[in-house]
Design an enzyme around this catalytic site. Structure first.
Site, PDB file in Angstrom:
ATOM      1  N   HIS A   1      -9.149 -12.490  -7.548  1.00  0.00           N
ATOM      2  CA  HIS A   1      -9.654 -11.356  -6.770  1.00  0.00           C
ATOM      3  C   HIS A   1     -11.081 -11.105  -7.241  1.00  0.00           C
ATOM      4  O   HIS A   1     -11.381 -11.249  -8.417  1.00  0.00           O
ATOM      5  CB  HIS A   1      -8.764 -10.132  -6.997  1.00  0.00           C
TER       6      HIS A   1
ATOM      7  N   LYS B   1       0.866  -1.183   0.000  1.00  0.00           N
ATOM      8  CA  LYS B   1       0.000   0.000   0.000  1.00  0.00           C
ATOM      9  C   LYS B   1       0.900   1.231   0.000  1.00  0.00           C
ATOM     10  O   LYS B   1       1.967   1.178   0.601  1.00  0.00           O
ATOM     11  CB  LYS B   1      -0.910   0.005   1.230  1.00  0.00           C
TER      12      LYS B   1
HETATM   13  O1  LIG Z   1      -6.990  -6.572  -2.474  1.00  0.00           O
HETATM   14  C1  LIG Z   1      -7.240  -6.694  -1.279  1.00  0.00           C
HETATM   15  O2  LIG Z   1      -7.639  -7.753  -0.800  1.00  0.00           O
HETATM   16  C2  LIG Z   1      -7.144  -5.463  -0.437  1.00  0.00           C
HETATM   17  O3  LIG Z   1      -6.264  -4.586  -1.042  1.00  0.00           O
HETATM   18  C3  LIG Z   1      -6.929  -5.635   1.010  1.00  0.00           C
HETATM   19  O4  LIG Z   1      -6.252  -4.540   1.588  1.00  0.00           O
HETATM   20  P1  LIG Z   1      -6.211  -4.338   3.157  1.00  0.00           P
HETATM   21  O5  LIG Z   1      -5.634  -5.581   3.759  1.00  0.00           O
HETATM   22  O6  LIG Z   1      -5.332  -3.132   3.369  1.00  0.00           O
HETATM   23  O7  LIG Z   1      -7.596  -4.072   3.605  1.00  0.00           O
HETATM   24 MG   LIG Z   2      -7.214  -4.575  -2.842  1.00  0.00          MG
END
Ligand SMILES: O=C(O)[C@H](O)COP(=O)(O)O
Ligand SMILES: [Mg+2]
Length: 422
Positions: free
Chosen positions: A276, A158
């Site tokens: 995803h 991030k």
């Molecule tokens: O793609 C994902 O699953 C998310 O980016 C999760 O991000 P987070 O763990 O910061 O909520």
């Molecule tokens: Mg994500």
């Protein structure tokens, strides 16, 4: 051909309702929630669902000559829940787009219902086995890694986009050294100018090799190949050439036809697929309309991804539909089809891990982005804290106790406790 499905000249939607009908084993049975329109009774609306999703329309049909009998039958009405049986011949084998154009197609916008939600499917053997299913499924935990009975772990760097290739790859290196198994791209990172796909692949795998040498543990990378189908196939080829074990695909936004193309290529390449589910909530968040996550998960398993995000059993930041029930379906016996490894992700951090494992068990992947990189001492410490929380939970040791001699975990608990983030 069964008499119950007989299509005759003069057919109307009423011909699609038969509450005495018993579905054949070969039929796909779908359960819907429907709210009929104000001027429509339940039986009229229920029969229109079966009609529009198989071979009927709004008008009375005058059919000349024999036709193949492909009518669906609404055979059960229980309050606002109806069950519809679809003859096997209605479907093209191995074509998920075609299946969904029937059972989740026009009916989703039909004015005869104010709301309609596809809740569940009972998949018959012949249609099910016309799809490949996953190659590895939950065996990735021990075929790719040597995870024993613990969940595998992953992290998304991030901010989710904006990091340079070098920054992104170095974060991966730190996370691997901290003890995580997988670096994962975010759903909206593919091949942008600030972090091009091929550079990111090469640089990350180079750090992956270093991390493996330094830790003695197997590491891998979920690189997001999401694009049009042809581009995804080219990217999968390169991923395999460079010695990675996985590709990641945003299965809902790219569409199941493209997922099926990737699945076929990944069989040749021996690559596992991480799914995803970005945009799933456009289908499943409203409780009375759309397509449930349970059905989206079923579709994803048939199309053949090895891992799938299924939520966090309500512990994380995103709304979840019955994570535990969906996971059970993903593990369930389905004519010998390989299972799927559920991925818990979205607002997780170390303090939530014991309860997550309590609710979902250990046959999962646990992903934390913010819950790793937001650690006060940085990514490596955050990764260590997540791994420590997993190890403690699997050993049955309370994390507060484990944290006594694991300072990274202690710092994470001091920062986030066991709270659900918003
Ligand atoms: O793609 C994902 O699953 C998310 O980016 C999760 O991000 P987070 O763990 O910061 O909520
Ligand atoms: Mg994500």
């Amino acid at each position: 051909m069964t008499m119950n499905h007989q299509v005759m000249p003069g057919i109307t939607y009423e011909d699609f309702l038969n509450l005495d009908y018993t579905p054949a084993d070969s039929e796909l049975v779908c359960t819907f929630h429907i709210d009929p329109a104000a001027d429509m009774d339940m039986e009229a609306a229920a029969s229109r669902v079966a009609s529009e999703s198989s071979n009927g329309t709004w008008a009375e049909l005058q059919v000349e000559g024999g036709i193949t009998d492909l009518s669906a039958t609404t055979f059960d009405i229980d309050g606002n829940t109806i069950r519809v049986a679809y003859p096997d011949e209605l479907f093209e084998d191995g074509n998920m787009a075609q299946v969904l154009s029937c059972i989740a197609g026009n009916i989703m916008g039909m004015k005869a219902v104010d709301h309609i939600r596809l809740l569940d499917c009972e998949w018959p053997e012949s249609l099910t086995t016309s799809f490949p299913g996953p190659q590895f499924g939950s065996d990735v935990r021990n075929e790719i890694f040597d995870a024993g009975d613990r969940p595998i772990t992953a992290t998304v760097p991030k901010p989710k986009v904006g990091l340079s290739t070098d920054q992104h790859a170095k974060i991966g290196y730190e996370a691997w050294l901290g003890g995580l198994d997988l670096l994962k791209d975010d759903e909206n990172l593919t091949d942008q100018a600030f972090n091009p796909f091929h550079d990111r692949l090469t640089e990350s795998l180079s750090y992956r090799d270093d991390a493996q040498d330094e830790t003695g543990e197997k590491k891998s990378y979920l690189i997001n190949i999401t694009a049009d189908a042809n581009t995804m196939l080219e990217r999968a080829d390169v991923v395999a050439e460079q010695g990675c074990e996985y590709v990641m695909v945003d299965v809902v936004t790219t569409g199941w036809a493209a997922v099926q193309a990737v699945r076929e290529r990944c069989e040749e390449l021996g690559l596992a697929i991480h799914a995803h589910r970005a945009m799933h909530a456009a289908f499943d968040r409203l409780e009375d309309h759309g397509v449930s996550m349970r059905v989206l998960a079923q579709v994803t398993r048939l199309c053949g991804t090895d891992q799938l995000h299924t939520g966090t059993a309500d512990l994380g930041k995103l709304a979840n539909e019955d994570t535990v029930g969906i996971n059970e379906w993903l593990y369930s016996d389905l004519y010998g089809m390989t299972d799927v490894l559920p991925v818990a992700s979205g607002g997780l951090h170390p303090g939530l891990v014991p309860e997550l494992i309590e609710r979902e068990g250990t046959n999962i992947a646990i992903q934390a982005g913010g819950g790793v990189h937001g650690h006060p001492d940085g990514t490596r410490a955050g990764a260590a804290a997540l791994r420590q929380a997993v190890d403690a939970s699997v050993a049955g040791t309370p994390i507060e106790e484990y944290a006594d001699d694991h300072p990274e975990l202690q710092t994470a608990l001091d920062k986030w406790g066991t709270e659900t983030p918003r």
